[in-house]
Motif scaffolding. Sequence first.
Motif, PDB file in Angstrom:
ATOM      1  N   GLY A 164     -34.785  37.920  -2.921  1.00 28.40           N
ATOM      2  CA  GLY A 164     -34.549  36.530  -3.307  1.00 28.40           C
ATOM      3  C   GLY A 164     -33.113  36.352  -3.770  1.00 28.40           C
ATOM      4  O   GLY A 164     -32.701  36.938  -4.767  1.00 28.40           O
ATOM      5  N   ALA A 165     -32.338  35.550  -3.020  1.00 31.36           N
ATOM      6  CA  ALA A 165     -30.906  35.404  -3.298  1.00 31.36           C
ATOM      7  C   ALA A 165     -30.585  34.075  -3.949  1.00 31.36           C
ATOM      8  O   ALA A 165     -29.612  33.402  -3.593  1.00 31.36           O
ATOM      9  CB  ALA A 165     -30.097  35.577  -2.006  1.00 31.36           C
ATOM     10  N   GLY A 166     -31.423  33.683  -4.926  1.00 31.42           N
ATOM     11  CA  GLY A 166     -31.118  32.522  -5.748  1.00 31.42           C
ATOM     12  C   GLY A 166     -30.464  32.959  -7.045  1.00 31.42           C
ATOM     13  O   GLY A 166     -30.086  34.131  -7.203  1.00 31.42           O
ATOM     14  N   PRO A 167     -30.311  32.050  -8.015  1.00 33.33           N
ATOM     15  CA  PRO A 167     -29.642  32.398  -9.272  1.00 33.33           C
ATOM     16  C   PRO A 167     -30.256  33.594  -9.997  1.00 33.33           C
ATOM     17  O   PRO A 167     -29.530  34.450 -10.499  1.00 33.33           O
ATOM     18  CB  PRO A 167     -29.763  31.113 -10.101  1.00 33.33           C
ATOM     19  CG  PRO A 167     -29.821  30.028  -9.084  1.00 33.33           C
ATOM     20  CD  PRO A 167     -30.602  30.599  -7.939  1.00 33.33           C
TER      21      PRO A 167
ATOM     22  N   SER B  34     -37.889  28.764  -0.715  1.00 28.67           N
ATOM     23  CA  SER B  34     -38.931  29.091  -1.702  1.00 28.67           C
ATOM     24  C   SER B  34     -40.246  28.459  -1.254  1.00 28.67           C
ATOM     25  O   SER B  34     -40.519  27.298  -1.561  1.00 28.67           O
ATOM     26  CB  SER B  34     -38.538  28.575  -3.087  1.00 28.67           C
ATOM     27  OG  SER B  34     -37.354  29.191  -3.541  1.00 28.67           O
ATOM     28  N   ASP B  35     -41.043  29.224  -0.534  1.00 29.28           N
ATOM     29  CA  ASP B  35     -42.261  28.651   0.041  1.00 29.28           C
ATOM     30  C   ASP B  35     -43.548  29.212  -0.552  1.00 29.28           C
ATOM     31  O   ASP B  35     -44.649  28.899  -0.084  1.00 29.28           O
ATOM     32  CB  ASP B  35     -42.272  28.851   1.559  1.00 29.28           C
ATOM     33  CG  ASP B  35     -42.168  30.318   1.967  1.00 29.28           C
ATOM     34  OD1 ASP B  35     -42.271  31.189   1.085  1.00 29.28           O
ATOM     35  OD2 ASP B  35     -41.971  30.573   3.168  1.00 29.28           O
ATOM     36  N   GLY B  36     -43.441  30.042  -1.595  1.00 28.23           N
ATOM     37  CA  GLY B  36     -44.632  30.605  -2.223  1.00 28.23           C
ATOM     38  C   GLY B  36     -45.346  31.640  -1.378  1.00 28.23           C
ATOM     39  O   GLY B  36     -46.479  32.028  -1.691  1.00 28.23           O
ATOM     40  N   GLY B  37     -44.686  32.144  -0.320  1.00 27.03           N
ATOM     41  CA  GLY B  37     -45.318  33.134   0.540  1.00 27.03           C
ATOM     42  C   GLY B  37     -45.646  34.449  -0.140  1.00 27.03           C
ATOM     43  O   GLY B  37     -46.430  35.254   0.383  1.00 27.03           O
TER      44      GLY B  37
ATOM     45  N   GLY C  89     -40.312  29.444  -6.660  1.00 26.48           N
ATOM     46  CA  GLY C  89     -41.653  28.867  -6.658  1.00 26.48           C
ATOM     47  C   GLY C  89     -42.037  28.401  -5.265  1.00 26.48           C
ATOM     48  O   GLY C  89     -41.968  29.163  -4.306  1.00 26.48           O
ATOM     49  N   ALA C  90     -42.404  27.115  -5.159  1.00 31.63           N
ATOM     50  CA  ALA C  90     -42.815  26.605  -3.848  1.00 31.63           C
ATOM     51  C   ALA C  90     -42.295  25.200  -3.591  1.00 31.63           C
ATOM     52  O   ALA C  90     -42.779  24.521  -2.694  1.00 31.63           O
ATOM     53  CB  ALA C  90     -44.331  26.636  -3.734  1.00 31.63           C
ATOM     54  N   SER C  91     -41.299  24.756  -4.367  1.00 31.76           N
ATOM     55  CA  SER C  91     -40.730  23.436  -4.123  1.00 31.76           C
ATOM     56  C   SER C  91     -39.588  23.540  -3.119  1.00 31.76           C
ATOM     57  O   SER C  91     -38.913  24.566  -3.034  1.00 31.76           O
ATOM     58  CB  SER C  91     -40.220  22.823  -5.432  1.00 31.76           C
ATOM     59  OG  SER C  91     -39.196  23.618  -5.992  1.00 31.76           O
TER      60      SER C  91
END
Length: 415
Positions: free
Chosen positions: A12-15, A175-178, A167-169
């Motif tokens: 996951g390459a978010g913050p 971010s698809d909650g997979g 999350g899934a938003s």
Amino acid sequence: MFPTRPDIAIIGAGPAGLMAAEVLAEGGVSVTVYDAMPSVARKFLMAGRGGLNLTHSEELSAFLSRYREAATWLAPAIQAFSPQQLRDWCEALGQPTFVGSSGRVFPTAMKASPLLRAWLRRLDAQGVRFGLRHRWTGWDDQGRLVFDTPDGRRTVTTGATVLALGGASWPRLGSDGGWVPILAAKGVAIAPLRPANCGFTVGWSDIFRDRFEGQPLKGISLSLGERSVRGEAVVTRQGLEGGAVYALSAELREAIASEGRAILHVALRPDLSTADLISRLSAPRGKQSFSNVLRKALQLSPVAIGLLQEVAKTLGQSLSSLPPDRLAALINAVPIKLTGTAGLARAISSAGGIARDELDVDYMLRRLPGVFAAGEMLDWEAPTGGYLLQASFATGVAAGKGVLKWLAGGTAGDD
């Protein structure tokens, strides 16, 4: 330093993921960040389009209260990487910040892209590698990470893993909650992912919807029970959204879940007292139309007047026939029945995720030693205003430190 440089995987390459990568690289380990998307931090960049709200300047105890039930859980991470430390971190990247009139903190550039470019340069200098277009699908029977890539299935052996999958938003941003069924299959308890900081549905009439869709209600106050929020809302084709609505989204969502609806009260002129409203409405109208009286005497916008008329019809009332005292009461307590949420795909963030009890104090999953988690995939939520990003950054730092502690043979897992 470690005798060997263990390879740590960040998924996951978010913050949260990038911050964990930075902490780990500074700690002397080899780091690879994997992400299913072809580029990093897509949701972070989207958040910066309207001015990147990084954090908030309010006093820390008030700040922490915004996380509601999760405040006690998140407090150590946020205290260890506080709003001021986040601002200092930005400054060190050559991206100074400022405090807006609402107390929110923004980079001076008012964009996410300059900050992200500077951050990626630093990570590159630290030796952090990236594996993009790598969709994580779980573990194989040897405990290796498994990814689907454009070149087929790939397995990776790692010394530890940080999950920061969001999350899934806004699923189109990555971010698809997979990850939910992957962890659930390992016995990890996960609270259902639900919309947060989201819009809500209202049964508008076709006339109101067609005329006022997309128009803002400014300078209003929204109330649910004893809780009131000042700000703005926007009429959508399906209902209402906007900052003031988002601030109440958790309470509104819970009311709808338990009662099937929520009655939101809108004060169109919260700065005027009931007595002042009655006085203005009691003045002679002359030849003015009723709408002109509302527009001139009360400075109500067309959409505000339309909202009054819309609600009056549902109540079986005629606005022009209401006595001043009843009309004044309605203007500052317009009841709107919300019947549902606008859905995860359009929500700014999501509630739910990995349950608190599944993690130790170092953000390691109790059932999966060596696997840590951070960011929005954990079970917490917060309103907009800088609280979402602050907790994502802070839990990323905490997870990174937890990995270093675990690698060093520390007591990760002790509460």
